[in-house]
Write a protein that holds these residues in place. Structure first.
Motif, PDB file in Angstrom:
ATOM      1  N   LYS A 109      -2.158  -4.092  -8.038  1.00  0.00           N
ATOM      2  CA  LYS A 109      -1.659  -3.470  -9.273  1.00  0.00           C
ATOM      3  C   LYS A 109      -2.519  -2.267  -9.655  1.00  0.00           C
ATOM      4  CE  LYS A 109      -0.515  -4.535 -14.054  1.00  0.00           C
ATOM      5  NZ  LYS A 109      -0.536  -5.555 -15.102  1.00  0.00           N
ATOM      6  N   GLU A 110      -3.826  -2.434  -9.574  1.00  0.00           N
ATOM      7  CA  GLU A 110      -4.744  -1.335  -9.903  1.00  0.00           C
ATOM      8  C   GLU A 110      -4.576  -0.178  -8.913  1.00  0.00           C
ATOM      9  OE1 GLU A 110      -8.446  -3.850 -11.835  1.00  0.00           O
ATOM     10  OE2 GLU A 110      -8.152  -3.861  -9.665  1.00  0.00           O
ATOM     11  N   LYS A 111      -4.452  -0.531  -7.639  1.00  0.00           N
ATOM     12  CA  LYS A 111      -4.272   0.480  -6.595  1.00  0.00           C
ATOM     13  C   LYS A 111      -3.032   1.322  -6.880  1.00  0.00           C
ATOM     14  CE  LYS A 111      -2.607  -0.185  -2.128  1.00  0.00           C
ATOM     15  NZ  LYS A 111      -2.704  -0.771  -0.779  1.00  0.00           N
ATOM     16  N   HIS A 112      -1.933   0.668  -7.190  1.00  0.00           N
ATOM     17  CA  HIS A 112      -0.690   1.391  -7.447  1.00  0.00           C
ATOM     18  C   HIS A 112      -0.758   2.213  -8.724  1.00  0.00           C
ATOM     19  CE1 HIS A 112       1.914   0.153  -4.147  1.00  0.00           C
ATOM     20  NE2 HIS A 112       1.194  -0.952  -4.145  1.00  0.00           N
ATOM     21  N   SER A 113      -1.432   1.694  -9.743  1.00  0.00           N
ATOM     22  CA  SER A 113      -1.518   2.450 -10.994  1.00  0.00           C
ATOM     23  C   SER A 113      -2.376   3.694 -10.848  1.00  0.00           C
ATOM     24  CB  SER A 113      -2.028   1.570 -12.130  1.00  0.00           C
ATOM     25  OG  SER A 113      -3.401   1.290 -11.992  1.00  0.00           O
ATOM     26  N   ILE A 114      -3.332   3.687  -9.926  1.00  0.00           N
ATOM     27  CA  ILE A 114      -4.201   4.858  -9.717  1.00  0.00           C
ATOM     28  C   ILE A 114      -3.577   5.833  -8.728  1.00  0.00           C
ATOM     29  CG2 ILE A 114      -6.396   5.649  -8.762  1.00  0.00           C
ATOM     30  CD1 ILE A 114      -7.618   3.018  -9.828  1.00  0.00           C
ATOM     31  N   PHE A 115      -3.162   5.357  -7.578  1.00  0.00           N
ATOM     32  CA  PHE A 115      -2.776   6.242  -6.484  1.00  0.00           C
ATOM     33  C   PHE A 115      -1.275   6.509  -6.361  1.00  0.00           C
ATOM     34  CE2 PHE A 115      -6.846   4.376  -5.194  1.00  0.00           C
ATOM     35  CZ  PHE A 115      -7.569   5.536  -5.009  1.00  0.00           C
ATOM     36  N   PHE A 116      -0.450   5.667  -6.948  1.00  0.00           N
ATOM     37  CA  PHE A 116       1.005   5.812  -6.771  1.00  0.00           C
ATOM     38  C   PHE A 116       1.741   5.795  -8.101  1.00  0.00           C
ATOM     39  CE2 PHE A 116      -0.726   3.529  -3.065  1.00  0.00           C
ATOM     40  CZ  PHE A 116      -0.480   4.477  -2.094  1.00  0.00           C
ATOM     41  N   CYS A 156     -11.301   3.090  -0.964  1.00  0.00           N
ATOM     42  CA  CYS A 156     -11.506   3.062  -2.425  1.00  0.00           C
ATOM     43  C   CYS A 156     -11.248   1.668  -2.979  1.00  0.00           C
ATOM     44  CB  CYS A 156     -10.585   4.053  -3.128  1.00  0.00           C
ATOM     45  SG  CYS A 156     -11.129   5.753  -3.096  1.00  0.00           S
ATOM     46  N   CYS A 157     -10.187   1.047  -2.511  1.00  0.00           N
ATOM     47  CA  CYS A 157      -9.858  -0.309  -2.977  1.00  0.00           C
ATOM     48  C   CYS A 157     -10.975  -1.274  -2.635  1.00  0.00           C
ATOM     49  CB  CYS A 157      -8.540  -0.767  -2.361  1.00  0.00           C
ATOM     50  SG  CYS A 157      -7.131   0.167  -2.956  1.00  0.00           S
ATOM     51  N   GLU A 178     -12.764   6.145 -14.296  1.00  0.00           N
ATOM     52  CA  GLU A 178     -13.317   4.942 -14.934  1.00  0.00           C
ATOM     53  C   GLU A 178     -14.013   4.061 -13.907  1.00  0.00           C
ATOM     54  OE1 GLU A 178     -10.425   2.783 -17.277  1.00  0.00           O
ATOM     55  OE2 GLU A 178      -9.616   4.673 -18.068  1.00  0.00           O
ATOM     56  N   TYR A 179     -13.380   3.864 -12.758  1.00  0.00           N
ATOM     57  CA  TYR A 179     -13.970   3.028 -11.710  1.00  0.00           C
ATOM     58  C   TYR A 179     -15.196   3.687 -11.105  1.00  0.00           C
ATOM     59  CZ  TYR A 179     -10.088  -0.203 -11.999  1.00  0.00           C
ATOM     60  OH  TYR A 179      -9.196  -1.130 -12.451  1.00  0.00           O
ATOM     61  N   LEU A 185     -10.397  -3.060  -6.036  1.00  0.00           N
ATOM     62  CA  LEU A 185      -9.122  -2.897  -6.726  1.00  0.00           C
ATOM     63  C   LEU A 185      -8.094  -3.877  -6.181  1.00  0.00           C
ATOM     64  CD1 LEU A 185      -8.789   0.997  -6.616  1.00  0.00           C
ATOM     65  CD2 LEU A 185      -9.751  -0.390  -8.450  1.00  0.00           C
ATOM     66  N   ASN A 186      -7.319  -4.466  -7.069  1.00  0.00           N
ATOM     67  CA  ASN A 186      -6.202  -5.291  -6.621  1.00  0.00           C
ATOM     68  C   ASN A 186      -4.978  -4.383  -6.422  1.00  0.00           C
ATOM     69  OD1 ASN A 186      -4.870  -4.939  -9.145  1.00  0.00           O
ATOM     70  ND2 ASN A 186      -5.982  -6.678 -10.006  1.00  0.00           N
TER      71      ASN A 186
END
Length: 66
Positions: free
Chosen positions: A58-65, A49-50, A8-9, A55-56
């Motif tokens: 929350k977004e970082k964690h939802s995508i990568f972790f 990427c962030c 999406e990003y 990416l904040n």
């Protein structure tokens, strides 16, 4: 990694796929493998990427972790 969220990003980005790969410091084929989950992202690549997609945490964690 959540490939769909990352996709999406990638689609929303003002940068072309080639420009994204250049910002990431890798070839287009390497960038493709990272985005598809074939190769794993390193911590510095996640940070790039962030920065590129703004990416904040929350977004970082939802995508990568997830």
């Amino acid at each position: 990694m959540d490939n769909e969220k990352l996709a999406e990003y990638v689609k929303k980005s003002a940068f072309s796929i080639g420009k994204q790969a250049k910002i990431m410091g890798m070839s287009r084929s390497c960038w493709y493998r990272k985005r598809k989950g074939i190769s794993e992202f390193t911590v510095p690549e996640i940070e790039k990427c962030c920065y590129m997609f703004k990416l904040n945490k929350k977004e970082k964690h939802s995508i990568f972790f997830n």
